[in-house]
Design a protein around this motif. Structure first.
Motif, PDB file in Angstrom:
ATOM      1  N   VAL A  47       0.732  -1.192  -0.161  1.00  0.00           N
ATOM      2  CA  VAL A  47      -0.135  -0.150  -0.062  1.00  0.00           C
ATOM      3  C   VAL A  47       1.080   1.169  -0.138  1.00  0.00           C
ATOM      4  O   VAL A  47       1.684   1.306   0.902  1.00  0.00           O
ATOM      5  CB  VAL A  47      -1.029   0.122   1.354  1.00  0.00           C
ATOM      6  CG1 VAL A  47      -1.800   1.117   1.016  1.00  0.00           C
ATOM      7  CG2 VAL A  47      -1.827  -1.219   1.417  1.00  0.00           C
ATOM      8  N   THR A  48       0.866   1.971  -1.230  1.00  0.00           N
ATOM      9  CA  THR A  48       1.737   2.983  -1.335  1.00  0.00           C
ATOM     10  C   THR A  48       1.402   4.394  -0.783  1.00  0.00           C
ATOM     11  O   THR A  48       0.381   4.549  -0.678  1.00  0.00           O
ATOM     12  CB  THR A  48       2.518   3.025  -2.676  1.00  0.00           C
ATOM     13  OG1 THR A  48       1.205   3.627  -3.492  1.00  0.00           O
ATOM     14  CG2 THR A  48       2.880   1.773  -3.362  1.00  0.00           C
ATOM     15  N   ARG A  49       2.513   5.210  -0.792  1.00  0.00           N
ATOM     16  CA  ARG A  49       2.124   6.670  -0.520  1.00  0.00           C
ATOM     17  C   ARG A  49       1.288   7.253  -1.444  1.00  0.00           C
ATOM     18  O   ARG A  49       0.202   7.652  -0.950  1.00  0.00           O
ATOM     19  CB  ARG A  49       3.614   7.521  -0.548  1.00  0.00           C
ATOM     20  CG  ARG A  49       3.204   8.913  -0.096  1.00  0.00           C
ATOM     21  CD  ARG A  49       4.476   9.691   0.088  1.00  0.00           C
ATOM     22  NE  ARG A  49       4.341  11.249   0.402  1.00  0.00           N
ATOM     23  CZ  ARG A  49       3.943  11.687   1.417  1.00  0.00           C
ATOM     24  NH1 ARG A  49       3.755  10.859   2.734  1.00  0.00           N
ATOM     25  NH2 ARG A  49       3.843  12.850   1.580  1.00  0.00           N
ATOM     26  N   GLU A  50       1.367   6.910  -2.833  1.00  0.00           N
ATOM     27  CA  GLU A  50       0.540   7.646  -3.814  1.00  0.00           C
ATOM     28  C   GLU A  50      -1.052   7.050  -3.399  1.00  0.00           C
ATOM     29  O   GLU A  50      -1.889   7.593  -3.658  1.00  0.00           O
ATOM     30  CB  GLU A  50       0.969   7.219  -5.095  1.00  0.00           C
ATOM     31  CG  GLU A  50       2.168   7.483  -5.626  1.00  0.00           C
ATOM     32  CD  GLU A  50       3.414   7.129  -4.789  1.00  0.00           C
ATOM     33  OE1 GLU A  50       3.565   6.056  -4.503  1.00  0.00           O
ATOM     34  OE2 GLU A  50       4.354   8.006  -4.280  1.00  0.00           O
ATOM     35  N   GLN A  51      -0.999   5.610  -3.107  1.00  0.00           N
ATOM     36  CA  GLN A  51      -2.456   5.180  -3.035  1.00  0.00           C
ATOM     37  C   GLN A  51      -2.901   5.663  -2.016  1.00  0.00           C
ATOM     38  O   GLN A  51      -4.384   6.138  -1.956  1.00  0.00           O
ATOM     39  CB  GLN A  51      -2.295   3.771  -3.007  1.00  0.00           C
ATOM     40  CG  GLN A  51      -2.104   2.518  -4.179  1.00  0.00           C
ATOM     41  CD  GLN A  51      -2.064   1.320  -3.792  1.00  0.00           C
ATOM     42  OE1 GLN A  51      -1.228   1.000  -3.235  1.00  0.00           O
ATOM     43  NE2 GLN A  51      -2.746   0.568  -4.419  1.00  0.00           N
ATOM     44  N   ILE A  52      -2.309   6.000  -0.978  1.00  0.00           N
ATOM     45  CA  ILE A  52      -3.056   6.466   0.428  1.00  0.00           C
ATOM     46  C   ILE A  52      -3.425   7.969   0.163  1.00  0.00           C
ATOM     47  O   ILE A  52      -4.402   8.227   0.603  1.00  0.00           O
ATOM     48  CB  ILE A  52      -1.898   6.286   1.510  1.00  0.00           C
ATOM     49  CG1 ILE A  52      -1.562   4.659   1.959  1.00  0.00           C
ATOM     50  CG2 ILE A  52      -2.677   7.046   2.860  1.00  0.00           C
ATOM     51  CD1 ILE A  52      -0.624   4.736   3.003  1.00  0.00           C
ATOM     52  N   LEU A  53      -2.496   8.644  -0.560  1.00  0.00           N
ATOM     53  CA  LEU A  53      -3.014  10.012  -0.817  1.00  0.00           C
ATOM     54  C   LEU A  53      -4.002  10.222  -1.783  1.00  0.00           C
ATOM     55  O   LEU A  53      -4.875  11.066  -1.564  1.00  0.00           O
ATOM     56  CB  LEU A  53      -1.693  10.694  -1.370  1.00  0.00           C
ATOM     57  CG  LEU A  53      -0.473  11.122  -0.270  1.00  0.00           C
ATOM     58  CD1 LEU A  53       0.643  11.491  -0.922  1.00  0.00           C
ATOM     59  CD2 LEU A  53      -1.056  11.609   0.889  1.00  0.00           C
ATOM     60  N   ALA A  54      -4.254   9.154  -2.567  1.00  0.00           N
ATOM     61  CA  ALA A  54      -5.338   9.265  -3.643  1.00  0.00           C
ATOM     62  C   ALA A  54      -6.506   8.592  -3.029  1.00  0.00           C
ATOM     63  O   ALA A  54      -7.444   8.392  -3.747  1.00  0.00           O
ATOM     64  CB  ALA A  54      -4.890   8.399  -4.761  1.00  0.00           C
ATOM     65  N   ARG A  79      -1.704  10.519   7.989  1.00  0.00           N
ATOM     66  CA  ARG A  79      -3.010  10.748   7.414  1.00  0.00           C
ATOM     67  C   ARG A  79      -3.923  10.331   8.650  1.00  0.00           C
ATOM     68  O   ARG A  79      -5.169  10.201   8.430  1.00  0.00           O
ATOM     69  CB  ARG A  79      -3.569  10.039   6.395  1.00  0.00           C
ATOM     70  CG  ARG A  79      -2.570  10.425   5.117  1.00  0.00           C
ATOM     71  CD  ARG A  79      -3.177  11.652   4.648  1.00  0.00           C
ATOM     72  NE  ARG A  79      -4.676  11.836   4.309  1.00  0.00           N
ATOM     73  CZ  ARG A  79      -5.117  11.623   3.364  1.00  0.00           C
ATOM     74  NH1 ARG A  79      -4.570  11.345   2.230  1.00  0.00           N
ATOM     75  NH2 ARG A  79      -6.559  11.515   3.122  1.00  0.00           N
ATOM     76  N   GLY A  80      -3.391   9.613   9.960  1.00  0.00           N
ATOM     77  CA  GLY A  80      -4.169   9.145  10.886  1.00  0.00           C
ATOM     78  C   GLY A  80      -4.922   7.846  10.751  1.00  0.00           C
ATOM     79  O   GLY A  80      -5.806   7.687  11.261  1.00  0.00           O
ATOM     80  N   ILE A  81      -4.507   7.233   9.642  1.00  0.00           N
ATOM     81  CA  ILE A  81      -5.037   5.970   9.408  1.00  0.00           C
ATOM     82  C   ILE A  81      -4.304   4.850   9.954  1.00  0.00           C
ATOM     83  O   ILE A  81      -3.024   4.439   9.838  1.00  0.00           O
ATOM     84  CB  ILE A  81      -4.988   5.494   7.523  1.00  0.00           C
ATOM     85  CG1 ILE A  81      -5.573   6.823   6.926  1.00  0.00           C
ATOM     86  CG2 ILE A  81      -5.647   4.432   7.261  1.00  0.00           C
ATOM     87  CD1 ILE A  81      -5.309   6.649   5.580  1.00  0.00           C
ATOM     88  N   PRO A  82      -5.285   4.080  10.848  1.00  0.00           N
ATOM     89  CA  PRO A  82      -4.654   2.866  11.665  1.00  0.00           C
ATOM     90  C   PRO A  82      -4.392   1.729  10.646  1.00  0.00           C
ATOM     91  O   PRO A  82      -4.976   1.504   9.648  1.00  0.00           O
ATOM     92  CB  PRO A  82      -5.667   2.472  12.695  1.00  0.00           C
ATOM     93  CG  PRO A  82      -6.880   3.398  12.097  1.00  0.00           C
ATOM     94  CD  PRO A  82      -6.396   4.167  11.456  1.00  0.00           C
TER      95      PRO A  82
END
Ligand code: NAD
Length: 302
Positions: A47-54, A79-82
């Motif tokens: 799970v990449t930075r790009e996926q999380i930001l998108a 992003r505060g995602i557990p």
């Protein structure tokens, strides 16, 4: 609620998830587009930075198993995602594989099969004479969840004496658990008939067991690893096995996975390799799948 499940997980876990959420499963071409996802569940996938930001609505990332190294934890934290994972669900399966390895190596099961394939003698040759494990000493490198379950089976099932090297273990815990704690890896290796490695791969454990450590082992020692490729130095292990300075070895993990027949270890009769199957039992997959789904749903329900 929309949950993306990137790789196959157990059917009962999927049923539970589908009862509460819209599921985008592994066979859906949109599975990697997390733009509308509330949660994502992965096994080996990253799970990449790009996926999380998108993924503006992403509320939780579920890891099926342990080892969250393929998930961008820094971005998830930002992003505060557990990130939830399942550290205990596959411990017993891995511990049982340790004994599969020990018994198979001590009794030369692989070499037996080779003899049968080549046309067996009526009486097994002396080279196939094996070793017992009952009452012998077991050396554990790492006494975490897996190491302690291995110790329990060793003592209860085989009356083994357990020696441990784990620099983070307290003497009081060792006393309570009835194991011998060693200050150095080398002193533990000198005592052990069977050695099981279950530590994480870190900068300190990479190459932890190399030529100097094999030189401390008994010539009858068997070493098995369910840790991570790289904790045991594969070329030093090859030398020790080829020169028979140790008796045998088995490993579920390799520096390069899957290993190919170009890996010289796989040519040796006193070595057994498996395909990172430590946690791959039916029981474990049911437990891991259901645990990750429960934990993801718990976060989504707040
Ligand atoms: P754990 O975190 O419960 O235990 C790890 C233990 O290693 C801890 O007690 C820690 O103190 C010890 N340790 C750390 N550095 C050490 C060092 N330098 N020397 C000796 N001990 C050290 O983890 P666990 O659940 O027991 O799993 C251990 C490892 O096994 C995992 O990190 C993972 O890499 C691997 N694993 C493999 C499979 C598989 O399918 N083969 C499945 C699960 C876990």
């Amino acid at each position: 609620m929309r949950v993306h499940v990137i790789e196959p997980i157990d059917e009962s876990a999927m049923r539970k998830l589908r009862a509460e959420a819209e599921v985008v499963a592994w066979d859906d071409p949109e599975k990697n587009d997390l733009s509308r996802a509330d949660a994502v569940i992965v096994r080996a996938a990253s799970v990449t930075r790009e996926q999380i930001l998108a993924a503006p609505g992403l509320k939780v990332i579920g890891k099926h198993g342990v080892g969250v190294n393929a998930i961008d934890l820094v971005t998830a934290k930002e992003r505060g995602i557990p990130v939830v994972y399942t550290p205990l669900s596959n411990v017993n399966s891995v511990a049982e594989l340790v004994f599969g390895f020990i018994l198979a190596t001590a009794r030369k099961l692989r070499d037996n099969m080779e003899h049968i394939r080549r046309g067996a003698e009526r009486i097994a040759p002396a080279t196939l004479t094996g070793l017992e494990i009952s009452g012998k000493s077991l050396g554990l490198v790492g006494f975490g969840n897996i190491g302690s379950r291995v110790a329990q089976i060793a003592v209860n099932g085989f009356g083994m004496e357990v020696h441990v090297y784990d620099p983070y273990m307290k003497a009081a815990t060792a006393k309570e658990r009835g194991v011998h704690l060693h200050e150095t890896l080398e002193s533990m290796l000198r005592e052990a008939d069977y050695i099981s490695v279950s530590v994480p791969l870190t900068e300190t454990t990479r190459g932890l067991i190399g030529s100097a450590q094999f030189a401390c082992c008994k010539p009858t020692a068997v070493i098995v690893s369910t840790a991570r490729g790289g904790v045991i130095d594969e070329s030093a292990l090859y030398e020790a096995l080829a020169r028979k300075t140790i008796y045998g070895a088995a490993s579920d993990v390799f520096v390069q996975e899957p290993p190919t027949m170009e890996n010289p270890l796989l040519q040796l009769p006193n070595f057994i390799g498996t395909l990172h199957i430590g946690g791959s039992t039916h029981e474990s997959l049911v437990r891991v799948g259901n645990t990750v789904v429960d934990d993801v749903l718990a976060v989504l329900h707040g």
